[in-house]
Design a protein around this motif. Structure first.
Motif, short mmCIF file in Angstrom:
data_model
loop_
_atom_site.label_atom_id
_atom_site.label_comp_id
_atom_site.label_asym_id
_atom_site.label_seq_id
_atom_site.Cartn_x
_atom_site.Cartn_y
_atom_site.Cartn_z
N ALA A 62 -40.12 -40.15 91.76
CA ALA A 62 -39.63 -40.60 93.07
C ALA A 62 -38.77 -39.52 93.71
N HIS A 63 -37.92 -38.87 92.90
CA HIS A 63 -37.09 -37.78 93.44
C HIS A 63 -37.97 -36.63 93.93
N GLN A 64 -38.97 -36.28 93.14
CA GLN A 64 -39.87 -35.20 93.55
C GLN A 64 -40.59 -35.55 94.83
N ARG A 65 -41.08 -36.79 94.92
CA ARG A 65 -41.79 -37.23 96.13
C ARG A 65 -40.85 -37.23 97.33
N ALA A 66 -39.61 -37.67 97.11
CA ALA A 66 -38.63 -37.67 98.20
C ALA A 66 -38.37 -36.24 98.67
N ASN A 67 -38.24 -35.32 97.73
CA ASN A 67 -38.02 -33.92 98.09
C ASN A 67 -39.22 -33.37 98.86
N GLN A 68 -40.43 -33.74 98.43
CA GLN A 68 -41.63 -33.29 99.14
C GLN A 68 -41.64 -33.84 100.56
N ILE A 69 -41.28 -35.11 100.71
CA ILE A 69 -41.27 -35.73 102.04
C ILE A 69 -40.24 -35.05 102.92
N VAL A 70 -39.07 -34.76 102.36
CA VAL A 70 -38.02 -34.09 103.13
C VAL A 70 -38.48 -32.69 103.54
N GLU A 71 -39.06 -31.96 102.59
CA GLU A 71 -39.54 -30.61 102.91
C GLU A 71 -40.64 -30.66 103.95
N GLN A 72 -41.53 -31.62 103.84
CA GLN A 72 -42.62 -31.75 104.81
C GLN A 72 -42.05 -32.09 106.19
N ALA A 73 -41.07 -33.00 106.22
CA ALA A 73 -40.46 -33.37 107.50
C ALA A 73 -39.74 -32.16 108.11
N GLN A 74 -39.07 -31.38 107.26
CA GLN A 74 -38.38 -30.19 107.76
C GLN A 74 -39.38 -29.19 108.33
N SER A 75 -40.48 -28.96 107.61
CA SER A 75 -41.47 -28.00 108.09
C SER A 75 -42.12 -28.50 109.38
N GLU A 76 -42.36 -29.82 109.46
CA GLU A 76 -42.93 -30.37 110.70
C GLU A 76 -41.94 -30.24 111.85
N ALA A 77 -40.65 -30.46 111.56
CA ALA A 77 -39.63 -30.33 112.59
C ALA A 77 -39.53 -28.88 113.07
N VAL A 78 -39.58 -27.94 112.12
CA VAL A 78 -39.54 -26.52 112.50
C VAL A 78 -40.76 -26.16 113.34
N ALA A 79 -41.94 -26.66 112.93
CA ALA A 79 -43.16 -26.37 113.69
C ALA A 79 -43.07 -26.96 115.09
N ALA A 80 -42.57 -28.20 115.19
CA ALA A 80 -42.43 -28.83 116.51
C ALA A 80 -41.42 -28.06 117.35
N GLY A 81 -40.33 -27.62 116.75
CA GLY A 81 -39.34 -26.82 117.48
C GLY A 81 -39.94 -25.51 117.96
N ASN A 82 -40.73 -24.87 117.08
CA ASN A 82 -41.38 -23.61 117.49
C ASN A 82 -42.35 -23.85 118.64
N ARG A 83 -43.11 -24.96 118.58
CA ARG A 83 -44.04 -25.27 119.68
C ARG A 83 -43.29 -25.49 120.98
N GLN A 84 -42.19 -26.25 120.91
CA GLN A 84 -41.41 -26.50 122.11
C GLN A 84 -40.80 -25.20 122.64
N LYS A 85 -40.36 -24.35 121.73
CA LYS A 85 -39.79 -23.06 122.12
C LYS A 85 -40.85 -22.20 122.80
N ASP A 86 -42.07 -22.19 122.22
CA ASP A 86 -43.16 -21.41 122.82
C ASP A 86 -43.52 -21.94 124.20
N VAL A 87 -43.56 -23.27 124.34
CA VAL A 87 -43.86 -23.87 125.65
C VAL A 87 -42.78 -23.49 126.65
N ALA A 88 -41.51 -23.57 126.22
CA ALA A 88 -40.41 -23.24 127.12
C ALA A 88 -40.46 -21.76 127.51
#
Length: 156
Positions: A79-105
């Motif tokens: 469960a801890h490993q899965r939680a860490n994976q989910i957090v890392e995935q959410a962070q990478s998705e957030a960074v990707a979304a931020g990069n997309r928004q930055k590129d659009v801006a």
């Protein structure tokens, strides 16, 4: 009365009593004692068997508890490993979304900058044409040209 006869009668009575006791009283009494001893021995054996069974059950219960704890720890670790994976995935998705928004801006900024440059060029061109018109309408005089060029420079 003769003491020997009395003694002999007592002996004969005592012998009959012993014989009756040995024949009719002693065997049931002995059987009851043996039955009681057998029941006590069976009870002690059952108690020993129960004690051994209890110890075996306790050992099995301890083993089951250890196994359950190990599985619980394994599940918690997963469960801890899965939680860490989910957090890392959410962070990478957030960074990707931020990069997309930055590129659009940045693209919007670049487009706005290009529009402003084109508009400025258009205004500069119209001012240059207007200035050239004014210069051509007047006579050619360096002082007048200087005044017109200063006005043109002030407008730019």
């Amino acid at each position: 009365m003769n003491i020997n006869m009395t003694f002999f009668g007592q002996m004969l009575t005592f012998a009959v009593l012993i014989w009756v006791t040995m024949k009719f009283i002693w065997p049931p009494l002995n059987a009851a004692i043996e039955e009681r001893q057998r029941k006590i021995a069976d009870g002690l054996a059952a108690a020993d068997n129960s004690q051994k069974a209890l110890e075996q059950a306790q050992t099995n219960a301890d083993a089951a508890i250890r196994e359950a704890r190990a599985k619980a720890n394994e599940i918690i670790e997963q469960a801890h490993q899965r939680a860490n994976q989910i957090v890392e995935q959410a962070q990478s998705e957030a960074v990707a979304a931020g990069n997309r928004q930055k590129d659009v801006a940045q693209a919007e900024i670049a487009a706005a900058s290009n529009r402003a440059r084109e508009e400025l060029r258009s205004q500069v061109a119209s001012l240059a044409v207007a200035g050239a018109e004014k210069v051509l309408r007047r006579e050619i005089d360096p002082g007048a040209h200087r005044v017109l060029l200063d006005e043109l420079a002030a407008q730019l």
